[in-house]
Design an enzyme around this catalytic site. Structure first.
Site, PDB file in Angstrom:
ATOM      1  N   ARG A 126       0.801  -1.226   0.000  1.00 30.30           N
ATOM      2  CA  ARG A 126       0.000   0.000   0.000  1.00 30.30           C
ATOM      3  C   ARG A 126       0.836   1.280   0.000  1.00 30.30           C
ATOM      4  NH1 ARG A 126      -4.982  -1.060   4.073  1.00 30.30           N
ATOM      5  NH2 ARG A 126      -3.546  -2.369   5.232  1.00 30.30           N
ATOM      6  N   HIS A 139      -2.089  -0.154  -6.938  1.00 27.97           N
ATOM      7  CA  HIS A 139      -2.952   0.987  -7.224  1.00 27.97           C
ATOM      8  C   HIS A 139      -2.231   1.923  -8.187  1.00 27.97           C
ATOM      9  CE1 HIS A 139      -5.930   3.966  -6.830  1.00 27.97           C
ATOM     10  NE2 HIS A 139      -5.283   4.747  -5.976  1.00 27.97           N
ATOM     11  N   LYS A 145     -14.295   7.331  -1.128  1.00 30.15           N
ATOM     12  CA  LYS A 145     -13.793   7.302   0.254  1.00 30.15           C
ATOM     13  C   LYS A 145     -12.658   8.292   0.410  1.00 30.15           C
ATOM     14  CE  LYS A 145     -10.942   3.981   2.030  1.00 30.15           C
ATOM     15  NZ  LYS A 145     -10.565   2.611   2.407  1.00 30.15           N
ATOM     16  N   ARG A 153      -9.732   8.881   3.301  1.00 33.69           N
ATOM     17  CA  ARG A 153      -9.187   8.363   4.574  1.00 33.69           C
ATOM     18  C   ARG A 153      -8.584   9.526   5.345  1.00 33.69           C
ATOM     19  NH1 ARG A 153      -8.052   3.695   7.050  1.00 33.69           N
ATOM     20  NH2 ARG A 153      -8.619   2.300   5.357  1.00 33.69           N
ATOM     21  N   ASP A 199     -14.212  -6.223  -1.245  1.00 33.58           N
ATOM     22  CA  ASP A 199     -12.951  -5.479  -1.108  1.00 33.58           C
ATOM     23  C   ASP A 199     -11.795  -6.477  -1.091  1.00 33.58           C
ATOM     24  OD1 ASP A 199     -11.328  -3.280  -0.929  1.00 33.58           O
ATOM     25  OD2 ASP A 199     -12.171  -2.523   0.935  1.00 33.58           O
TER      26      ASP A 199
HETATM   27  C1  R5P Z   1      -7.943   0.383   0.660  1.00 23.74           C
HETATM   28  O1  R5P Z   1      -8.044   1.080  -0.270  1.00 23.74           O
HETATM   29  C2  R5P Z   1      -8.361  -1.051   0.676  1.00 23.74           C
HETATM   30  O2  R5P Z   1      -8.994  -1.446  -0.492  1.00 23.74           O
HETATM   31  C3  R5P Z   1      -9.249  -1.324   1.853  1.00 23.74           C
HETATM   32  O3  R5P Z   1     -10.487  -0.692   1.669  1.00 23.74           O
HETATM   33  C4  R5P Z   1      -8.637  -0.840   3.104  1.00 23.74           C
HETATM   34  O4  R5P Z   1      -7.313  -1.183   3.163  1.00 23.74           O
HETATM   35  C5  R5P Z   1      -9.369  -1.353   4.301  1.00 23.74           C
HETATM   36  O5  R5P Z   1      -8.781  -0.794   5.422  1.00 23.74           O
HETATM   37  P1  R5P Z   1      -9.537  -0.725   6.792  1.00 23.74           P
HETATM   38  O6  R5P Z   1     -10.175  -2.069   7.040  1.00 23.74           O
HETATM   39  O7  R5P Z   1      -8.441  -0.414   7.775  1.00 23.74           O
HETATM   40  O8  R5P Z   1     -10.537   0.376   6.706  1.00 23.74           O
END
Ligand code: R5P
Length: 307
Positions: free
Chosen positions: A98, A133, A196, A198, A222
């Site tokens: 990531r 990504h 989303k 973050r 996901d």
């Molecule tokens: C991020 O873009 C991934 O696709 C997941 O949505 C993410 O890593 C999930 O993280 P968490 O469970 O900490 O929200």
């Protein structure tokens, strides 16, 4: 990527023996567990079969990569001394994917350096739904080596269609569009994507897409559930918008700390994951998918991005 030679032997850690046994059975090769003694100071003494054949596959999930990497590198070096000529790593979950750019000046781009370390020890790396990504292919992460990124998304889509016929598949963020699209196409289900933002490790802000919600079964798709906050927030919003039920289908059940409890507390009806990471929510095995990498056949589950 062309098909690799069939492995002569599969090496695995005891905590991943169930997946390793299932995989060895599909591959038709023997499986040996790495014998491990952990010394009081935390270091490891590792033991492998004293004579190894040329084609060796090592299965090691790289969740919790800080703790697992040292033993993996030691096994790779030891295996070569004991006769292995070609080493393939199967890391059903590939950590450190990531951090693919420096988000702030001075930040280490972990994906790049983690990939380099693996490329120094293995001729090839196979994984499932890596979090690629901004860097598009696994091969780009593994300089000079082969990489194969398989996808469990079709499997998740077909499972969702069986469990919740007619459901709307929902990606909780734009990065998951690549998986929800494949899942929807495989299962003939409609799909949509949230946006989303973050704001911290455990803070996310999500907006639902503009689609009809009332009375619909929704399955969130996901790659990974880590803190669970992304899934929990998306589930809360979908239920508040009128969804009849929300369930979750993920490839990698990392579920750290209270993550699973958070997701369930948001009103999620069912959580289904693959056995890439052993977890009580495992509903689907990726053993046939992983084995297909060696047979050259996709067996209905096409590689997402061959390296
Ligand atoms: C991020 O873009 C991934 O696709 C997941 O949505 C993410 O890593 C999930 O993280 P968490 O469970 O900490 O929200």
């Amino acid at each position: 990527m062309t098909a690799w030679p069939r492995p002569d032997v599969l090496l695995a850690w005891p905590d991943e023996a169930p997946l390793a046994r299932a995989l060895a059975q599909v591959l038709g090769c023997p499986m040996h567990e790495v014998e491990i003694h952990r010394f009081p100071d935390g270091e490891s003494r590792l033991r492998l079969p004293p004579h190894l054949p040329p084609q060796v596959v090592v299965l090691r999930g790289l969740q919790n990569a800080n703790a697992r990497l040292a033993e993996l590198l030691l096994v790779s070096g030891g295996a070569r001394e004991l006769g292995a000529e070609t080493l393939t790593l199967i890391a059903p979950y590939l950590g450190y994917m990531r951090q693919d750019v420096a988000f702030n000046p001075g930040e280490v781009v972990s994906q790049r350096h983690f990939g380099r370390v693996l490329a120094q020890s293995f001729e090839a790396v196979v994984t499932v739904d890596p979090h690629l990504h901004r860097v598009a292919t696994l091969a780009a992460v593994l300089p000079g080596r082969q990489g194969l990124a398989l996808s469990a998304a079709p499997l998740l889509g077909l499972w969702a269609a069986q469990q919740r016929p007619g459901a709307l598949l929902l990606a909780p963020d734009g990065e998951a569009e690549q998986w929800v699209r494949v899942a929807g196409e495989a299962a003939g289900l409609p799909w949509a994507v949230c946006t989303k933002e973050r704001q911290g490790d455990r803070e996310v802000r999500i907006a639902l897409p503009d689609v009809p919600w009332v009375g619909r079964d929704v399955v969130l798709v996901d790659d990974v559930a880590s803190t669970g906050r992304t899934l929990a927030q998306a589930a809360r919003l979908a239920l508040a918008a009128g969804a009849a039920s929300v369930s979750v289908a993920v490839t990698h059940a990392l579920f750290g700390g209270d993550a699973e409890a958070q997701v369930r507390a948001a009103g999620v009806q069912a959580i289904w994951s693959t056995d890439c990471i052993a977890h009580p929510t495992n509903a689907l095995s990726v053993a046939p998918l992983l084995a297909a990498a060696f047979s050259g056949e996709a067996r209905g589950l096409a590689p997402l991005s061959p390296g």
